[in-house]
Scaffold this active site. Structure first.
Site, PDB file in Angstrom:
ATOM      1  N   GLY A 131      -0.395   4.885  -1.056  1.00 32.31           N
ATOM      2  CA  GLY A 131      -1.405   5.563  -0.243  1.00 32.31           C
ATOM      3  C   GLY A 131      -0.847   6.678   0.626  1.00 32.31           C
ATOM      4  O   GLY A 131       0.360   6.952   0.622  1.00 32.31           O
ATOM      5  N   GLN A 132      -1.746   7.307   1.365  1.00 37.43           N
ATOM      6  CA  GLN A 132      -1.381   8.488   2.163  1.00 37.43           C
ATOM      7  C   GLN A 132      -0.250   8.180   3.158  1.00 37.43           C
ATOM      8  O   GLN A 132       0.759   8.879   3.184  1.00 37.43           O
ATOM      9  CB  GLN A 132      -2.611   9.000   2.936  1.00 37.43           C
ATOM     10  CG  GLN A 132      -2.344  10.289   3.703  1.00 37.43           C
ATOM     11  CD  GLN A 132      -3.375  10.572   4.800  1.00 37.43           C
ATOM     12  OE1 GLN A 132      -4.153   9.701   5.179  1.00 37.43           O
ATOM     13  NE2 GLN A 132      -3.374  11.778   5.305  1.00 37.43           N
ATOM     14  N   ASP A 136      -1.261  -7.384  -5.516  1.00 33.06           N
ATOM     15  CA  ASP A 136      -2.569  -7.346  -4.867  1.00 33.06           C
ATOM     16  C   ASP A 136      -2.520  -8.276  -3.659  1.00 33.06           C
ATOM     17  O   ASP A 136      -2.336  -9.485  -3.803  1.00 33.06           O
ATOM     18  CB  ASP A 136      -3.633  -7.803  -5.886  1.00 33.06           C
ATOM     19  CG  ASP A 136      -5.028  -7.696  -5.324  1.00 33.06           C
ATOM     20  OD1 ASP A 136      -5.177  -7.476  -4.107  1.00 33.06           O
ATOM     21  OD2 ASP A 136      -5.975  -7.843  -6.115  1.00 33.06           O
ATOM     22  N   LYS A 157     -11.365  -3.903  11.162  1.00 31.70           N
ATOM     23  CA  LYS A 157     -10.221  -3.509  11.999  1.00 31.70           C
ATOM     24  C   LYS A 157     -10.250  -4.225  13.358  1.00 31.70           C
ATOM     25  O   LYS A 157      -9.199  -4.587  13.888  1.00 31.70           O
ATOM     26  CB  LYS A 157     -10.177  -1.988  12.171  1.00 31.70           C
ATOM     27  CG  LYS A 157      -9.702  -1.256  10.916  1.00 31.70           C
ATOM     28  CD  LYS A 157      -8.267  -1.625  10.568  1.00 31.70           C
ATOM     29  CE  LYS A 157      -7.762  -1.071   9.271  1.00 31.70           C
ATOM     30  NZ  LYS A 157      -6.445  -1.591   8.882  1.00 31.70           N
ATOM     31  N   ILE A 202      -5.400  11.002  10.017  1.00 27.40           N
ATOM     32  CA  ILE A 202      -4.013  11.432   9.753  1.00 27.40           C
ATOM     33  C   ILE A 202      -4.027  12.587   8.749  1.00 27.40           C
ATOM     34  O   ILE A 202      -4.636  12.485   7.678  1.00 27.40           O
ATOM     35  CB  ILE A 202      -3.155  10.262   9.203  1.00 27.40           C
ATOM     36  CG1 ILE A 202      -3.190   9.058  10.172  1.00 27.40           C
ATOM     37  CG2 ILE A 202      -1.722  10.714   8.937  1.00 27.40           C
ATOM     38  CD1 ILE A 202      -2.592   9.295  11.549  1.00 27.40           C
ATOM     39  N   TYR A 253     -15.551  -1.157   7.781  1.00 31.15           N
ATOM     40  CA  TYR A 253     -14.137  -0.853   8.040  1.00 31.15           C
ATOM     41  C   TYR A 253     -13.807  -1.135   9.511  1.00 31.15           C
ATOM     42  O   TYR A 253     -12.816  -1.797   9.826  1.00 31.15           O
ATOM     43  CB  TYR A 253     -13.883   0.618   7.692  1.00 31.15           C
ATOM     44  CG  TYR A 253     -12.501   1.143   7.988  1.00 31.15           C
ATOM     45  CD1 TYR A 253     -11.370   0.598   7.398  1.00 31.15           C
ATOM     46  CD2 TYR A 253     -12.331   2.235   8.850  1.00 31.15           C
ATOM     47  CE1 TYR A 253     -10.108   1.113   7.655  1.00 31.15           C
ATOM     48  CE2 TYR A 253     -11.074   2.755   9.102  1.00 31.15           C
ATOM     49  CZ  TYR A 253      -9.961   2.193   8.503  1.00 31.15           C
ATOM     50  OH  TYR A 253      -8.716   2.705   8.759  1.00 31.15           O
ATOM     51  N   GLY A 284       0.826  -1.211   0.000  1.00 33.57           N
ATOM     52  CA  GLY A 284       0.000   0.000   0.000  1.00 33.57           C
ATOM     53  C   GLY A 284       0.857   1.258   0.000  1.00 33.57           C
ATOM     54  O   GLY A 284       0.517   2.270   0.621  1.00 33.57           O
TER      55      GLY A 284
HETATM   56  C1  AKB Z   1     -10.939   6.914   7.960  1.00 32.95           C
HETATM   57  O1  AKB Z   1     -11.424   8.045   8.109  1.00 32.95           O
HETATM   58  O2  AKB Z   1     -11.576   5.959   7.515  1.00 32.95           O
HETATM   59  C2  AKB Z   1      -9.510   6.703   8.380  1.00 32.95           C
HETATM   60  C3  AKB Z   1      -9.386   6.215   9.786  1.00 32.95           C
HETATM   61  C4  AKB Z   1      -9.736   7.088  10.919  1.00 32.95           C
HETATM   62  O3  AKB Z   1      -9.001   5.103   9.995  1.00 32.95           O
HETATM   63  N1  AKB Z   1      -8.767   7.911   8.216  1.00 32.95           N
END
Ligand code: AKB
Length: 327
Positions: free
Chosen positions: A16-17, A58, A152, A178, A148, A13
């Site tokens: 990415g940022q 990937d 996590k 971030i 998400y 990755g």
């Molecule tokens: C998001 O906003 O989904 C991410 C995070 C807080 O994990 N930046």
């Protein structure tokens, strides 16, 4: 748990940022050729692409991961590939596939190839509406309402399981939002805290997709990189946690951020038009208790709201003058 020295590092990755800046920090420390950057589809920044090895890969395809590990004799991995909260709500299956199936491939490979250490980031998205919102403790209710967040929580538990069951050295922390000036974030709920700077510099106005009063925990990129490297450097025997450290640097509302920007750009105006991301933001904590990270591996942040804002405006202002605001 000390094994071989860290020599050949893989950043998954890296377009990415966080991955892009982490790759450069690792290359500076361990040598350009020793840090292999990978991305799924997006070409990374020129500097990441040109300064050392880069492969398209990937993480949901285990064979492609194994090929890169074998080619470069990888012994340490940073998994920065993820589908973030907002995109995850639009495509929950993709979110699960990348964030969980990708993670299992990575952990299995780490075990199979007897790796030294693995970093798997988590997020404040592990928390949900039932979690205490202020000074959220390390140990608390983890009942997220986004895919998400679900991925996590599962990721933290998986990482801890591989530590206990297989003796693998896996580490991770719950990143807050971030903020950074090098690579734009993509698909997150906290993206507004970055976009606002670009729009303030370019157009002197911004329409924010969360309410003025929305307050979330945040961190500036130099602190994020420092936290990541510090945790990876920490003595394993001093760690009482593994994959779920709370970390934070500051908390502010969208309105407070806009006000801070007007100290540098007085004509800047911000309006607020909340969309579906408001519900996600409302389900997350407003501030975080990260005392475990501070005690167990000496976590310390350097940037608060005013220092971060000044630095962001300086960095982006300079790029804007050169006609390269967006790279
Ligand atoms: C998001 O906003 O989904 C991410 C995070 C807080 O994990 N930046």
């Amino acid at each position: 748990m000390a094994k071989r020295q860290m020599k050949h590092i893989l950043v998954i990755g890296a377009a990415g940022q966080i991955g892009s800046e982490l790759t450069m920090a690792l290359r500076q420390r361990f040598g350009n050729d020793n840090v292999v950057a990978t991305g799924r589809k997006t070409k990374p920044s020129d500097i990441v692409f040109e300064s050392g090895p880069f492969e398209y890969m990937d993480v949901t395809n285990k064979e492609s991961l194994k090929k890169v590990i074998e080619t470069y004799e990888i012994d340490t991995m940073y998994n920065m590939a993820a589908i973030l909260s907002a995109v995850g709500e639009k495509n929950p299956q993709l979110c699960w596939n990348v964030n969980i199936n990708g993670l299992i491939h990575l952990l299995d490979c780490a075990k199979e190839y007897d790796m030294t250490r693995v970093f798997i980031p988590s997020s404040i998205a592990v928390f949900g509406p039932q979690t205490p919102k202020e000074n959220t403790p390390q140990e608390t209710i983890l009942k997220p309402t986004t895919m998400y967040g679900v991925s996590k929580v599962a990721g933290e538990l998986l990482g801890d399981y591989y530590v206990k069951k297989f003796g693998l050295d896996v580490r991770g922390m719950r990143y807050p939002g971030i903020i950074s000036s090098e690579t734009l974030p993509g698909g997150g709920t906290t993206d507004y805290a970055v976009e606002i700077f670009y729009e303030a510099i370019q157009n002197k106005k911004y329409t924010c997709f969360v309410k003025e009063t929305t307050r979330l925990p945040m961190m500036y990129m130099p602190d994020c990189i420092k936290a990541t490297l510090d945790l990876m450097d920490a003595d394993f025997n001093k760690l009482k946690h593994h994959c779920d450290y709370n970390v934070t640097a500051m908390s502010f509302s969208a309105g407070e951020l806009a006000k801070e920007i007007t100290k540098h750009i007085p004509e800047f105006t911000c309006t607020y038009k909340p969309d579906f991301r408001q519900d996600i933001a409302d389900s997350w904590p407003q501030s975080i208790d990260d005392s475990c990270a501070r005690e167990e591996w000496n976590w310390k942040h350097s940037f608060d709201l005013s220092k971060m804002t000044k630095d962001m405006i300086q960095a982006l202002g300079k790029r804007h003058e050169q006609g390269k605001l967006y790279g």
